[in-house]
Scaffold this motif. Structure first.
Motif, PDB file in Angstrom:
ATOM      1  N   MET A   1       0.967  -1.228  -0.098  1.00 20.05           N
ATOM      2  CA  MET A   1      -0.108   0.033  -0.017  1.00 20.05           C
ATOM      3  C   MET A   1       0.851   1.114   0.063  1.00 20.05           C
ATOM      4  O   MET A   1       0.567   2.320  -0.794  1.00 20.05           O
ATOM      5  N   GLU A   2       2.037   1.268   0.719  1.00 18.70           N
ATOM      6  CA  GLU A   2       2.715   2.449   0.624  1.00 18.70           C
ATOM      7  C   GLU A   2       3.621   2.745  -0.636  1.00 18.70           C
ATOM      8  O   GLU A   2       3.587   3.613  -1.070  1.00 18.70           O
ATOM      9  N   GLY A   3       3.819   1.388  -1.032  1.00 15.45           N
ATOM     10  CA  GLY A   3       4.393   1.691  -2.580  1.00 15.45           C
ATOM     11  C   GLY A   3       3.340   1.953  -3.580  1.00 15.45           C
ATOM     12  O   GLY A   3       3.820   2.923  -4.298  1.00 15.45           O
ATOM     13  N   LEU A   4       2.171   1.745  -3.736  1.00 11.01           N
ATOM     14  CA  LEU A   4       1.102   2.340  -4.503  1.00 11.01           C
ATOM     15  C   LEU A   4       1.084   3.650  -4.090  1.00 11.01           C
ATOM     16  O   LEU A   4       0.740   4.446  -5.250  1.00 11.01           O
ATOM     17  N   ILE A   5       0.672   4.110  -2.974  1.00 10.23           N
ATOM     18  CA  ILE A   5       0.414   5.547  -2.564  1.00 10.23           C
ATOM     19  C   ILE A   5       1.828   6.421  -3.112  1.00 10.23           C
ATOM     20  O   ILE A   5       1.554   7.467  -3.557  1.00 10.23           O
ATOM     21  N   GLU A   6       2.966   5.809  -2.985  1.00  9.16           N
ATOM     22  CA  GLU A   6       4.188   6.625  -3.422  1.00  9.16           C
ATOM     23  C   GLU A   6       4.173   6.759  -4.922  1.00  9.16           C
ATOM     24  O   GLU A   6       4.508   7.950  -5.783  1.00  9.16           O
ATOM     25  N   ALA A   7       3.582   5.689  -5.700  1.00 11.59           N
ATOM     26  CA  ALA A   7       3.525   5.866  -7.102  1.00 11.59           C
ATOM     27  C   ALA A   7       2.557   6.663  -7.427  1.00 11.59           C
ATOM     28  O   ALA A   7       2.738   7.404  -8.533  1.00 11.59           O
ATOM     29  N   PHE A   8       1.487   6.782  -6.932  1.00 10.18           N
ATOM     30  CA  PHE A   8       0.454   7.785  -7.103  1.00 10.18           C
ATOM     31  C   PHE A   8       0.886   8.845  -6.841  1.00 10.18           C
ATOM     32  O   PHE A   8       0.626  10.253  -7.625  1.00 10.18           O
ATOM     33  N   ARG A   9       1.697   9.275  -5.694  1.00 15.39           N
ATOM     34  CA  ARG A   9       1.956  10.659  -5.345  1.00 15.39           C
ATOM     35  C   ARG A   9       3.120  11.249  -6.383  1.00 15.39           C
ATOM     36  O   ARG A   9       2.843  12.542  -6.556  1.00 15.39           O
ATOM     37  N   TYR A  10       3.826  10.401  -6.934  1.00 16.01           N
ATOM     38  CA  TYR A  10       4.979  10.937  -7.795  1.00 16.01           C
ATOM     39  C   TYR A  10       4.583  10.653  -9.292  1.00 16.01           C
ATOM     40  O   TYR A  10       5.426  10.633 -10.284  1.00 16.01           O
ATOM     41  N   ASN A  11       3.382  10.080  -9.587  1.00 20.22           N
ATOM     42  CA  ASN A  11       3.000   9.908 -10.723  1.00 20.22           C
ATOM     43  C   ASN A  11       3.829   8.878 -11.723  1.00 20.22           C
ATOM     44  O   ASN A  11       4.199   9.123 -12.710  1.00 20.22           O
ATOM     45  N   ILE A  12       3.967   7.725 -10.916  1.00 17.50           N
ATOM     46  CA  ILE A  12       4.956   6.730 -11.472  1.00 17.50           C
ATOM     47  C   ILE A  12       4.166   5.818 -12.178  1.00 17.50           C
ATOM     48  O   ILE A  12       3.189   5.327 -11.956  1.00 17.50           O
ATOM     49  N   GLU A  13       4.425   5.464 -13.718  1.00 20.35           N
ATOM     50  CA  GLU A  13       3.754   4.786 -14.616  1.00 20.35           C
ATOM     51  C   GLU A  13       4.084   3.417 -14.374  1.00 20.35           C
ATOM     52  O   GLU A  13       3.307   2.446 -14.701  1.00 20.35           O
ATOM     53  N   GLU A  14       5.292   2.933 -14.145  1.00 21.38           N
ATOM     54  CA  GLU A  14       5.499   1.656 -14.152  1.00 21.38           C
ATOM     55  C   GLU A  14       6.367   1.326 -12.780  1.00 21.38           C
ATOM     56  O   GLU A  14       7.308   2.100 -12.413  1.00 21.38           O
TER      57      GLU A  14
END
Length: 529
Positions: A516-529
């Protein structure tokens, strides 16, 4: 006189010993009752004996009806000339090879007794298990080695051992001993086991929990197929003006016919071809890695772990071994259920060796450059060919978990007798009604929306493995085994079950939090992959 005195003294001593024994048994039974492991009282034992007699009579009657109908139809089947009625009933009781219990789509209740499904051999059962644990999700294992090093390799072996063990004890929960000491298959599914564990206080809550976990697991598997299809196509043709989300939409458009599936006869014909294609793809990837063996980065494989990302790797590894959902049905359809343990052993040993080699060789080739889907590391020419085959396999694999999820939803909400929340999805002629088709189309669209807004293969795989994979593979089988077979377990079996439950719980919680932390971080920094 002396004899009379000795007899009185011996009677008093025996009475005192009996009283002490009863008190100690009462204390032990009370302690285990508070823990949830209740010992059977005399009244309960009589009740169990009555249930066994009624169950025996009921199943004998069903078997006799089947034999009678077969004789009237003129087809005795394979066992009609060898076994007779008595042998067939004994085989049904001990091996659990009775008639299927699932309702037919056309609503004809006689189909349950007259339809005899063909049994499968141990090799065919092993092939089905191999399909589940050697699927496309091995593509994420090198990414697990990236964050776990040698400990990741150890976990691949450890997960294989634990999942093989929990699969066996889950099947053991389907059986109970009759008065003659023979094992009788009294339950048919994972849900039946859960309901038996929660009875008599909450006879249905266990089945609801398992159903929710199964639906989450199956739907997340469908989402991962769409995610990996969009990811593979995008990385195969990076110069085309089509984004990964657009590729996911195109893939989902090809999957819309799944909404009209009534059975898996058409889809099952492609399962062997898909699996063979996947093995060929794995061989191609390993062959490319071996061609670069002189450049392998052995120094990159270390014993330290990434504390933040390694729990995600645990979920990835666990999810790649999940097969417990369909093991009860698979074992019940085997010609020789006694070969189930041997089948589980060789399938998980083979999976452990192949997964370990694939993950290690792929990581040694690309080391710190290893991506979530390992085929993205291949050169463009090879990548395009391999990825197209993988996309075809993903699209052909999608109907299996999709159809299983629809079956669970329909049975829970539309076909549960008088307790159903909605009317049946099928008409009297077996045709799919409008709301049934709407349910299926909505499920396809939901998987697309999730794949578009959460396009992170490894994180989704780790989240699913931590949330439902660990629960269905580690936590629930060990808990059910302790609850249903407590009085028959040896000390080392109790130790294994408790250890698996504790370790599985810790890994599940930590993996879920970090995913969940990884998904939140991916959304926060707009990481596509």
């Amino acid at each position: 006189m002396a004899t009379l005195i000795r007899s009185k003294i011996s009677n008093k001593l025996s009475n005192a010993a009996t009283a002490v024994t009863n008190k100690s048994q009462a204390k032990v039974s009370g302690m285990f009752a508070r823990m949830g492991f209740q010992a059977a009282t005399d009244e309960e034992a009589l009740g169990f004996a009555s249930c066994d007699d009624l169950d025996y009579d009921h199943r004998q009657g069903m078997q006799m009806d089947i034999l009678t109908s077969d004789e009237m139809g003129g087809g005795g089947g394979e066992g009609s000339g060898d076994g007779g009625a008595l042998e067939g009933d004994s085989h049904y009781q001990r091996d659990g090879t009775g008639p299927p219990h699932s309702a037919s789509k056309d609503g004809d209740p006689t189909n349950e007794l007259t339809e005899v499904r063909p049994k499968i051999t141990a090799w065919e059962a092993g092939w089905n298990v191999t399909n589940a644990i050697q699927g496309m999700f091995v593509l994420g294992l090198p990414y697990a080695i990236l964050h776990g090093g040698y400990l990741g390799l150890f976990l691949i072996i450890f997960a294989a051992v634990v999942c093989c063990y929990t699969g066996k004890i889950l099947i053991a929960c389907l059986y109970e001993e009759d008065e003659d000491g023979q094992l009788v298959r009294v339950r048919d599914s994972y849900v039946d086991i859960a309901n038996a564990c929660c009875a008599p206080r909450f006879p249905a809550i266990g089945g609801h929990i398992v159903n929710v976990a199964q639906i989450i697991e199956l739907v997340m598997t469908c989402i991962l197929y769409v995610v990996v299809s969009g990811n593979l196509m995008y990385n195969s043709f990076p110069n085309m003006p089509i984004s990964q989300k657009s590729w996911a939409i195109i893939a989902t458009a090809a999957l819309l016919p799944c909404a009209f599936l009534k059975n898996l006869k058409a889809v099952s014909k492609f399962s062997l071809l898909c699996t063979m294609a996947h093995f060929v793809i794995n061989i191609l990837v390993i062959a490319y890695c071996l061609s670069r063996a002189r450049d392998w980065a052995w120094d990159k494989v270390k014993f330290y772990i990434d504390v933040k990302k390694f729990p995600i790797s645990i979920g990835i590894i666990v999810f790649s071994y999940t097969s417990q959902i369909f093991l009860p049905s698979l074992e019940g359809n085997m010609q020789r259920p006694s070969e189930f343990h041997c089948m589980m052993n060789w399938t998980h040993i083979a999976a452990c060796i192949l997964k370990g080699l694939f993950a290690l060789v792929a990581y040694l080739t690309w080391a710190d450059e290893t991506k979530e889907v390992i085929t993205d590391n291949l050169p463009p020419t090879i990548r395009a060919v391999v990825n197209i085959f993988l996309v075809a396999k993903a699209l052909l694999s999608y109907p299996l978990p999709f159809f299983a999820a629809v079956e669970v939803l329909e049975k829970t909400f539309f076909q549960d007798g008088g307790r159903a929340y909605f009317p049946d999805c099928y008409g009297g002629d077996g045709r799919l009604k409008s709301w049934g088709l709407t349910l299926r189309c909505s499920l396809v669209v939901f998987t697309l929306l999730m794949a578009i807004y959460v396009p992170h293969f490894a994180l989704l795989m780790g989240l699913t493995g931590s949330l439902t994979g660990a629960g269905l593979c580690f936590l629930l089988p060990s808990l059910f085994h302790l609850k249903l077979l407590w009085r028959k377990l040896l000390w080392h079996q109790v130790f294994f079950d408790v250890a698996i439950f504790v370790i599985g719980g810790i890994c599940s919680i930590s993996g879920f939090i970090h995913s969940m932390e990884g998904l939140i971080e991916a959304f926060r920094y707009n990481i596509e992959e």
